[in-house]
Scaffold this active site. Structure first.
Site, PDB file in Angstrom:
ATOM      1  N   ARG A 168       0.876  -1.202   0.080  1.00 26.78           N
ATOM      2  CA  ARG A 168       0.070   0.043  -0.062  1.00 26.78           C
ATOM      3  C   ARG A 168       1.008   1.174   0.109  1.00 26.78           C
ATOM      4  O   ARG A 168       0.823   2.341  -0.522  1.00 26.78           O
ATOM      5  CB  ARG A 168      -0.800   0.111   1.195  1.00 26.78           C
ATOM      6  CG  ARG A 168      -1.682   1.350   1.379  1.00 26.78           C
ATOM      7  CD  ARG A 168      -3.061   1.219   2.127  1.00 26.78           C
ATOM      8  NE  ARG A 168      -2.880   0.360   3.336  1.00 26.78           N
ATOM      9  CZ  ARG A 168      -2.045   0.562   4.446  1.00 26.78           C
ATOM     10  NH1 ARG A 168      -1.266   1.537   4.437  1.00 26.78           N
ATOM     11  NH2 ARG A 168      -1.952  -0.242   5.515  1.00 26.78           N
ATOM     12  N   TYR A 214     -16.715  16.501 -15.589  1.00 29.79           N
ATOM     13  CA  TYR A 214     -17.205  15.187 -15.693  1.00 29.79           C
ATOM     14  C   TYR A 214     -18.163  15.174 -14.489  1.00 29.79           C
ATOM     15  O   TYR A 214     -17.722  15.500 -13.388  1.00 29.79           O
ATOM     16  CB  TYR A 214     -15.925  14.198 -15.478  1.00 29.79           C
ATOM     17  CG  TYR A 214     -16.341  12.713 -15.043  1.00 29.79           C
ATOM     18  CD1 TYR A 214     -17.257  12.015 -15.789  1.00 29.79           C
ATOM     19  CD2 TYR A 214     -15.902  12.217 -13.840  1.00 29.79           C
ATOM     20  CE1 TYR A 214     -17.345  10.758 -15.678  1.00 29.79           C
ATOM     21  CE2 TYR A 214     -15.997  10.955 -13.724  1.00 29.79           C
ATOM     22  CZ  TYR A 214     -16.999  10.323 -14.520  1.00 29.79           C
ATOM     23  OH  TYR A 214     -17.110   8.943 -13.981  1.00 29.79           O
ATOM     24  N   ASP A 253      -7.883  18.498 -14.882  1.00 26.23           N
ATOM     25  CA  ASP A 253      -7.990  17.235 -15.345  1.00 26.23           C
ATOM     26  C   ASP A 253      -7.617  16.949 -16.775  1.00 26.23           C
ATOM     27  O   ASP A 253      -8.326  17.540 -17.793  1.00 26.23           O
ATOM     28  CB  ASP A 253      -9.518  16.866 -15.311  1.00 26.23           C
ATOM     29  CG  ASP A 253      -9.820  15.395 -15.310  1.00 26.23           C
ATOM     30  OD1 ASP A 253      -9.040  14.845 -16.226  1.00 26.23           O
ATOM     31  OD2 ASP A 253     -10.881  14.910 -14.861  1.00 26.23           O
ATOM     32  N   LYS A 288      -8.624   6.010 -19.156  1.00 23.54           N
ATOM     33  CA  LYS A 288      -8.917   6.313 -20.550  1.00 23.54           C
ATOM     34  C   LYS A 288      -7.684   6.237 -21.649  1.00 23.54           C
ATOM     35  O   LYS A 288      -7.469   5.086 -21.885  1.00 23.54           O
ATOM     36  CB  LYS A 288      -9.446   7.717 -20.477  1.00 23.54           C
ATOM     37  CG  LYS A 288     -10.541   7.878 -19.354  1.00 23.54           C
ATOM     38  CD  LYS A 288     -11.802   7.078 -19.659  1.00 23.54           C
ATOM     39  CE  LYS A 288     -12.945   7.104 -18.900  1.00 23.54           C
ATOM     40  NZ  LYS A 288     -12.742   7.390 -17.458  1.00 23.54           N
TER      41      LYS A 288
HETATM   42  C1  LIG Z   1     -12.327  13.564 -17.344  1.00 24.02           C
HETATM   43  C2  LIG Z   1     -12.613  12.363 -16.568  1.00 24.02           C
HETATM   44  N1  LIG Z   1     -11.952  12.524 -15.254  1.00 24.02           N
HETATM   45  C3  LIG Z   1     -12.108  11.700 -14.283  1.00 24.02           C
HETATM   46  C4  LIG Z   1     -12.839  10.488 -14.527  1.00 24.02           C
HETATM   47  C5  LIG Z   1     -12.972   9.396 -13.608  1.00 24.02           C
HETATM   48  O1  LIG Z   1     -12.207   8.371 -13.644  1.00 24.02           O
HETATM   49  P1  LIG Z   1     -12.438   7.056 -13.035  1.00 24.02           P
HETATM   50  O2  LIG Z   1     -13.716   6.501 -13.876  1.00 24.02           O
HETATM   51  O3  LIG Z   1     -11.153   6.178 -13.422  1.00 24.02           O
HETATM   52  O4  LIG Z   1     -12.559   6.880 -11.741  1.00 24.02           O
HETATM   53  C6  LIG Z   1     -13.508  10.243 -15.794  1.00 24.02           C
HETATM   54  C7  LIG Z   1     -14.293   9.189 -15.874  1.00 24.02           C
HETATM   55  O5  LIG Z   1     -15.168   8.950 -16.957  1.00 24.02           O
HETATM   56  C8  LIG Z   1     -13.426  11.268 -16.666  1.00 24.02           C
HETATM   57  O6  LIG Z   1     -14.167  11.215 -17.820  1.00 24.02           O
END
Ligand SMILES: Cc1ncc(COP(=O)(O)O)c(C=O)c1O
Length: 382
Positions: free
Chosen positions: A51, A103, A175, A200
């Site tokens: 961890r 998001y 992000d 992604k």
């Molecule tokens: C732009 C963006 N940020 C964060 C996330 C969250 O990521 P995760 O699904 O890996 O928790 C997503 C998920 O679709 C996303 O599209």
């Protein structure tokens, strides 16, 4: 890696990934171990418990930090776990300004997990500096940027907003999931922190869920490392290996994602059932000039609205063969979704609610002609 100033593609393959000193293995070993033998009480070889630290995870952390131009990188078990760690840097009473078009899960995390614990949030249009100034308060500690935005694919000026936050003593987090470090380098533009859903484009093959935080601020990195260990939302070594493997081909994949998106956007623009195509590579996209300055290319996400409204959008989303109807994005296979009812259902009724006539595409790496033909047959049917 020492010496030369190696290029992005080279670092994506080699940074943090020297051949294994014990065996010479060229590929980073997957260290499936929870604990590590110690030579004597209090004497270990850099690892005590997985961890806290794991060599496969550290290889990923060094590689992705390098690609973001960051001094530090920390891997998490999902994008939202990474975001949660960043929001935990704040104190009760602190205020966050975030994008109205963020998001949906980010909005849900901020408003339904952190707000009950004392955080305050305001969602606003980050493409409008006056709106950001109006949303600002004395306690604003963090400006949360996402660009291109999701799902409207607006382009937000990172350099301008990072400077705006810095002048007011706040931090700016970006992000960078949609763009990836190949297309956009937020830290070089003045941001303090970058977050990723490595699920992604970085993983790139729809086979892993993961998250990442990069920063060059030593104090922030130290606190994040504490949270990573104390909260424990860490990725397993196999997941780290999958992301590392994905990153090796990131540059070539992103080039093809962008090329295919260009073909898809052009075909959508020419179809009478389509009202508006939202792709920053189009010259009439309002963020086109900014995207040209801020990004290497325009990305593989394409959104569009249907002249026939929600019913037409639902019919197109359900009418493709190659584009799989599914949430998520950024992998080799093309996906289609209806954000209003799928990824962004959690923001229904909020200021960030999505146009029900909007369809979002994650354009994959299939042959461009095939993708266009698949979309045209779905559009012809509405
Ligand atoms: C732009 C963006 N940020 C964060 C996330 C969250 O990521 P995760 O699904 O890996 O928790 C997503 C998920 O679709 C996303 O599209």
């Amino acid at each position: 890696m020492t010496g030369r100033d190696w290029g992005f593609e080279t670092r994506a393959i080699h940074a943090g990934q020297e051949p294994d000193p014990a065996t010479g293995a060229v590929v980073t070993p997957v260290h499936l171990t929870s604990t590590y033998a110690q030579d004597a009480v209090g004497q270990h070889r850099g690892y005590e418990y997985s961890r806290t630290g794991n060599p496969t995870r550290h290889a990923l952390e060094r590689c992705l930090a390098d690609l973001e131009g960051a001094a530090h990188g920390l891997a998490f078990s999902s994008g939202l776990a990474a975001e949660d760690a960043v929001l935990r840097l704040l104190a009760p009473g602190d205020h966050v300004v975030l994008s109205i078009d963020a998001y949906g899960g980010t909005y849900r995390l901020a408003t339904r997990v952190h707000e009950p614990a004392g955080l305050r949030t305001t969602a606003t249009d980050l493409t409008d500096l006056d709106a950001v100034a109006a949303a600002w308060s004395e306690r604003t500690a963090l400006l949360w940027v996402e660009t291109p935005t999701n799902p409207r694919l607006d382009i937000v000026d990172i350099e301008r907003l990072a400077a705006f936050a810095r002048e007011r003593g706040a931090r700016c987090v970006v992000d960078n999931t949609f763009a990836t470090p190949y297309l956009q380098q937020p830290l070089a533009l003045g941001a303090d922190i970058v977050v990723h859903s490595t699920t992604k484009y970085l993983g790139g093959h729809s086979d892993v869920v993961g998250g990442f935080v990069a920063t060059s601020d030593d104090a922030i990195a130290e606190r994040l490392a504490f949270l990573q260990n104390a909260v424990g939302a860490v990725p397993g070594p196999l997941d780290c290996y999958l992301v590392l493997r994905g990153i090796k081909t990131l540059a070539v994949r992103m080039d093809r994602h962008c090329e295919n998106a260009r073909a898809v956007a052009a075909a959508l623009e020419a179809h009478p059932a389509v009202e508006r195509v939202l792709w920053p590579g189009l010259e009439r996209h309002p963020g086109h000039a900014l995207a040209t300055r801020q990004m290497r290319d325009y990305g593989g996400m394409v959104s569009f609205t249907l002249a026939g409204g929600e019913q037409a959008a639902l019919a197109v989303a359900g009418g493709t063969e190659l584009f799989t109807l599914a949430e998520s994005l950024g992998a080799v296979e093309s996906l289609i979704e209806h954000p209003g009812r799928m990824t962004h259902a959690s923001v229904a009724g909020s200021p960030g609610a999505v146009d029900p006539a909007l369809v979002r595409l994650s354009v994959g790496l299939e042959r461009a002609d095939d993708l266009v033909a698949d979309l045209l047959q779905a559009l012809d049917a509405v």
